[in-house]
Design an enzyme around this catalytic site. Sequence first.
Site, PDB file in Angstrom:
ATOM      1  CB  SER A   1       4.742  -1.472  12.244  1.00  0.00           C
ATOM      2  OG  SER A   1       4.362  -0.113  12.414  1.00  0.00           O
TER       3      SER A   1
ATOM      4  CG  HIS B   1      -6.038   2.143   5.006  1.00  0.00           C
ATOM      5  ND1 HIS B   1      -5.644   3.129   5.881  1.00  0.00           N
ATOM      6  CD2 HIS B   1      -5.017   1.260   4.933  1.00  0.00           C
ATOM      7  CE1 HIS B   1      -4.412   2.845   6.315  1.00  0.00           C
ATOM      8  NE2 HIS B   1      -4.017   1.713   5.746  1.00  0.00           N
TER       9      HIS B   1
ATOM     10  N   GLY C   1       2.093   2.536  10.750  1.00  0.00           N
ATOM     11  CA  GLY C   1       3.071   3.608  10.583  1.00  0.00           C
ATOM     12  C   GLY C   1       3.727   4.053  11.876  1.00  0.00           C
TER      13      GLY C   1
ATOM     14  CG  ASN D   1      -1.732   1.218   1.408  1.00  0.00           C
ATOM     15  OD1 ASN D   1      -1.804   2.041   0.496  1.00  0.00           O
ATOM     16  ND2 ASN D   1      -2.370   1.371   2.561  1.00  0.00           N
ATOM     17  CD1 TRP D   2       3.398   0.782  -2.800  1.00  0.00           C
ATOM     18  CD2 TRP D   2       3.734   1.975  -4.669  1.00  0.00           C
ATOM     19  NE1 TRP D   2       4.110  -0.005  -3.671  1.00  0.00           N
ATOM     20  CE2 TRP D   2       4.325   0.708  -4.836  1.00  0.00           C
ATOM     21  CE3 TRP D   2       3.814   2.886  -5.727  1.00  0.00           C
ATOM     22  CZ2 TRP D   2       5.005   0.330  -5.994  1.00  0.00           C
ATOM     23  CZ3 TRP D   2       4.478   2.519  -6.887  1.00  0.00           C
ATOM     24  CH2 TRP D   2       5.079   1.252  -7.008  1.00  0.00           C
ATOM     25  CE  LYS D   3      -0.333   3.411   4.653  1.00  0.00           C
ATOM     26  NZ  LYS D   3      -0.327   3.554   6.094  1.00  0.00           N
TER      27      LYS D   3
ATOM     28  CD  GLU E   1      -3.777  -2.254   7.288  1.00  0.00           C
ATOM     29  OE1 GLU E   1      -2.682  -2.532   6.816  1.00  0.00           O
ATOM     30  OE2 GLU E   1      -4.377  -1.197   7.041  1.00  0.00           O
TER      31      GLU E   1
ATOM     32  CD  GLU F   1      -3.241   5.732   6.517  1.00  0.00           C
ATOM     33  OE1 GLU F   1      -3.177   5.727   5.276  1.00  0.00           O
ATOM     34  OE2 GLU F   1      -2.364   5.213   7.236  1.00  0.00           O
TER      35      GLU F   1
ATOM     36  N   GLY G   1       2.697  -0.989   4.343  1.00  0.00           N
ATOM     37  CA  GLY G   1       2.808   0.422   3.992  1.00  0.00           C
ATOM     38  C   GLY G   1       4.268   0.784   3.791  1.00  0.00           C
ATOM     39  N   GLY G   2       4.868   1.334   4.821  1.00  0.00           N
ATOM     40  CA  GLY G   2       6.240   1.856   4.746  1.00  0.00           C
ATOM     41  C   GLY G   2       7.235   0.925   4.063  1.00  0.00           C
TER      42      GLY G   2
END
Length: 256
Positions: free
Chosen positions: A215, A97, A175, A11-13, A169, A99, A236-237
Amino acid sequence: MLLRKKLIAGNWKMNRTSADAVQLVKDIVVVSGKEHNVDIVVCPPFTALESVARLLEGSVIKLGAQNMHPEASGAYTGEIAADMLRALFASYVILGHSERRSYFKETNAFINQKVLAALKSQLKPILCVGETLQERETRATLKIVQAQLEQGLQGVSREIATNVVIAYEPVWAIGTGKVATTAQAQEVHAFIRSLLATLFGDTVAQKIRILYGGSMKPANASELLAQRDIDGGLIGGASLEARSFLDLIQAAAAVK
Ligand code: PGA
């Protein structure tokens, strides 16, 4: 043989311009484009979908989007419909998600409309569920996850339920560098599987993939991925760098 093929989704956001996305995906294809034992998905921003799709042609890596609107078309300024994603060869879409839920006030009912619209357009939804820190501390985790799951999947028939992917999640782990313990994650994953069995029957529930997200990194992935009900990761990251994304894919491939 494993009942469920592991799935690693990046997930590159809101990261990478189209040109930067091309570079990243080129590196990912070079290092992981031939891995057949794990399903691999990259979810770039909308603006990079087309250029990334072109590079994924002929590789085993699938394309996903990070969101969509439930309506097929119309006056929804700034929004994107399922068929627009299909036209760019997307096969997955991340929905609900945390967010989106927190910054854009998306409700379970709205997310449910998106899930149904995605399935109708042959897109596989990756439905995200998870509790906040406060909800965990007040022991509301399972109640919250149950509501998100049941409401998010309302109206999904048993016949197409195996096209759905669930991502657990915990919001406090996204994150933050704070990963759920394997016991915490497995507990919720097993709970989700039991809910899926109630909704769709045990045979179907055993086929639905439940990803962990929050994470996840090469250093903690092997232990998480070895849990009975953890079928992959939504990353993500660590998906923004080809090397760490590959390490995660390899960690998934190594699970027996
Ligand atoms: P993270 O994000 O891996 O950076 O914690 C996961 C996600 O939000 O899907």
